[in-house]
Scaffold this active site. Structure first.
Site, mmCIF file in Angstrom:
data_model
loop_
_atom_site.group_PDB
_atom_site.id
_atom_site.type_symbol
_atom_site.label_atom_id
_atom_site.label_comp_id
_atom_site.label_asym_id
_atom_site.label_seq_id
_atom_site.Cartn_x
_atom_site.Cartn_y
_atom_site.Cartn_z
ATOM 1 N N ASN A 1 0.677 -1.344 0.062
ATOM 2 C CA ASN A 1 -0.132 -0.107 -0.111
ATOM 3 C C ASN A 1 0.832 1.270 0.026
ATOM 4 O O ASN A 1 0.282 2.332 0.224
ATOM 5 C CB ASN A 1 -1.025 0.143 1.273
ATOM 6 C CG ASN A 1 -1.621 -1.252 1.343
ATOM 7 O OD1 ASN A 1 -2.396 -1.626 0.392
ATOM 8 N ND2 ASN A 1 -1.946 -1.884 2.513
ATOM 9 N N ASP B 1 -13.183 6.109 8.089
ATOM 10 C CA ASP B 1 -11.686 5.600 7.772
ATOM 11 C C ASP B 1 -10.858 6.055 6.393
ATOM 12 O O ASP B 1 -11.730 5.257 5.616
ATOM 13 C CB ASP B 1 -11.476 4.179 8.073
ATOM 14 C CG ASP B 1 -10.250 3.650 7.898
ATOM 15 O OD1 ASP B 1 -9.267 4.186 7.562
ATOM 16 O OD2 ASP B 1 -10.089 2.648 8.781
ATOM 17 N N LYS C 1 0.457 3.506 4.944
ATOM 18 C CA LYS C 1 0.142 3.387 3.121
ATOM 19 C C LYS C 1 0.677 4.647 2.526
ATOM 20 O O LYS C 1 1.917 4.785 2.344
ATOM 21 C CB LYS C 1 -1.357 3.303 3.258
ATOM 22 C CG LYS C 1 -1.911 2.110 4.306
ATOM 23 C CD LYS C 1 -3.351 1.810 4.257
ATOM 24 C CE LYS C 1 -3.718 0.968 5.315
ATOM 25 N NZ LYS C 1 -2.880 -0.257 5.734
#
Ligand SMILES: Cc1ncc(COP(=O)(O)O)c(C=O)c1O
Length: 402
Positions: free
Chosen positions: A61, A222, A253
């Site tokens: 990510n 989120d 990420k």
């Protein structure tokens, strides 16, 4: 059974856990795999530590490759040398460093929020947020495909839980209306994500926020996968929407670092500070990680078009996959799930790609609903230009897929 007269087994739980482990279906058992970076430049190649050729990373990510960016590494290294590795105490004891305060201030300004609080991880931030905002008298509405950390928070809060259909605002509205009729004064909390990590999909966040406002519900969104990538300048899909009461974000990420935060207005920020054990009773985020995140934030501000460019690249991948018969992966961000339904088919596809030097991970239940096993493809900014043709070649035609 112990022989008669012998002491009973002092560790009966070992037998129970051993039996539960043995009962796990072998096909779904997970094992850790470890990789090292196979090149020090782009970070796009990973070498399996058990041996074998390097694999192009279509799984992680680190969307913008910032974990390997010179400025991010330099900031973390400088802070490491100056401050040491760990903060040594919680934020409210002696763990607060100037880099924490600066990161909180600059993030708040970037996101247009009054208050930001840092956490050591996104999982922890989510549990902390839900347990501070809901209690056993509350009712929580959670998207059916919501991340495990938020659900762990609901369980810890003791609140009642209702799941609404994925990104289905009509279903949510029906439930909110019924709940308000049944118990007008009950606190209602809605939980969703702005980019679902296994689906690649996003709700209509403006509509969602408006719905929550109209029904007096508090919305916690989120933005773990969206920040840096979606919304104006990568500021996420809650940008400019005051009715998103709390944003949760992670530095693990697109920021290429580690740690996380909650962002809100001053009132909720103060409440989170006063009431969340997950903030108060944990060692402060390691200062080098905070410094790396601060450098990443500066880069995101300077290269405000990076997220948009990545999404355009992802759109080309979606189109090419659709043209090759694989179906157009849902959503608009850099996460492209190829849903193949059967667990074995997803695993076989993962292995097929690996034989062609590409790393993408089969995601199976219980991470995703039964019958929706998939290959999770991630488009990252630092992939070589020939990645898409390599991927299409490795996948082959859909009709010949496992
Ligand atoms: C949607 C979502 N929220 C929260 C988290 C947790 O973030 P962190 O990795 O910082 O604990 C993740 C990461 O797996 C995630 O995908």
């Amino acid at each position: 059974m112990p022989p008669s007269g012998a002491d009973p087994d002092p560790t009966p739980w070992r037998g129970e856990i051993g039996a539960a482990l043995a009962a796990l279906p072998t096909g779904r058992r997970r094992a850790l795999r470890s990789f090292s970076r196979a090149d020090t430049g782009s970070g796009a190649l990973l070498r399996p530590t058990g041996g074998g050729p390097p694999l192009l990373d279509l799984a992680s990510n680190d969307y913008l490759g910032l974990s390997r960016h010179d400025a991010v590494i330099a900031a973390a290294a400088e802070t490491l040398a100056a401050e040491g590795l760990g903060a040594g105490a919680s934020r409210l004891v002696s763990g607060t460093r100037p880099v924490h305060e600066r990161l909180e201030r600059e993030l708040a300004a970037w996101l247009g929020r009054e208050r930001v609080l840092l956490f050591p991880s996104g999982f922890q931030a989510n549990v902390a947020a839900v347990t501070a905002l809901a209690d056993r008298r509350s009712l929580v509405f959670a998207d059916r495909l919501l991340h495990h950390s938020l659900l762990a928070g609901v369980r810890a809060s003791g609140a009642r839980l209702q799941r609404f259909a994925h990104n289905d605002l009509l279903d949510l509205e029906r439930r909110l209306r019924a709940a308000a009729r049944a118990a007008p004064r009950q606190r209602r909390l809605v939980l969703s994500e702005s980019l679902f990590s296994m689906e690649g999909t996003s709700p209509d966040v403006a509509e969602l926020a408006d719905l929550c406002r109209r029904h007096g519900a508090l919305l916690l969104l989120d933005e773990a996968h969206a920040l840096g990538v979606l919304g104006p300048g990568g500021r996420g899909l809650a940008w400019g929407l005051a009715d998103v009461a709390v944003i949760s974000g992670t530095f693990g990420k697109a920021f290429g670092s580690g740690g996380a935060f909650l962002a809100s207005d001053a009132l909720l920020g103060e409440w989170l500070l006063q009431r969340s054990g997950g903030f108060r009773y944990t060692t402060a985020l390691a200062p080098p990680l905070a410094a790396g995140a601060l450098a990443a934030l500066a880069l995101l501000q300077r290269q405000s078009g990076a997220g948009g460019a990545l999404c355009r690249q992802a759109a080309r991948w979606r189109q090419a996959l659709a043209e090759a018969g694989w179906g157009r992966p849902a959503g608009a961000g850099p996460i492209l799930p190829l849903i193949v339904a059967r667990d074995e088919a997803a695993l076989a596809l993962q292995q097929r790609l690996e034989r062609q030097g590409l790393l993408s991970v089969a995601i199976r239940p219980p991470t995703v609903p039964s019958g929706t096993a998939r290959l999770r493809l991630v488009v990252r900014q630092d992939l070589p230009a020939d990645t898409l043709p390599r991927l299409l070649n490795a996948l082959g035609p859909r009709h010949a897929a496992p």
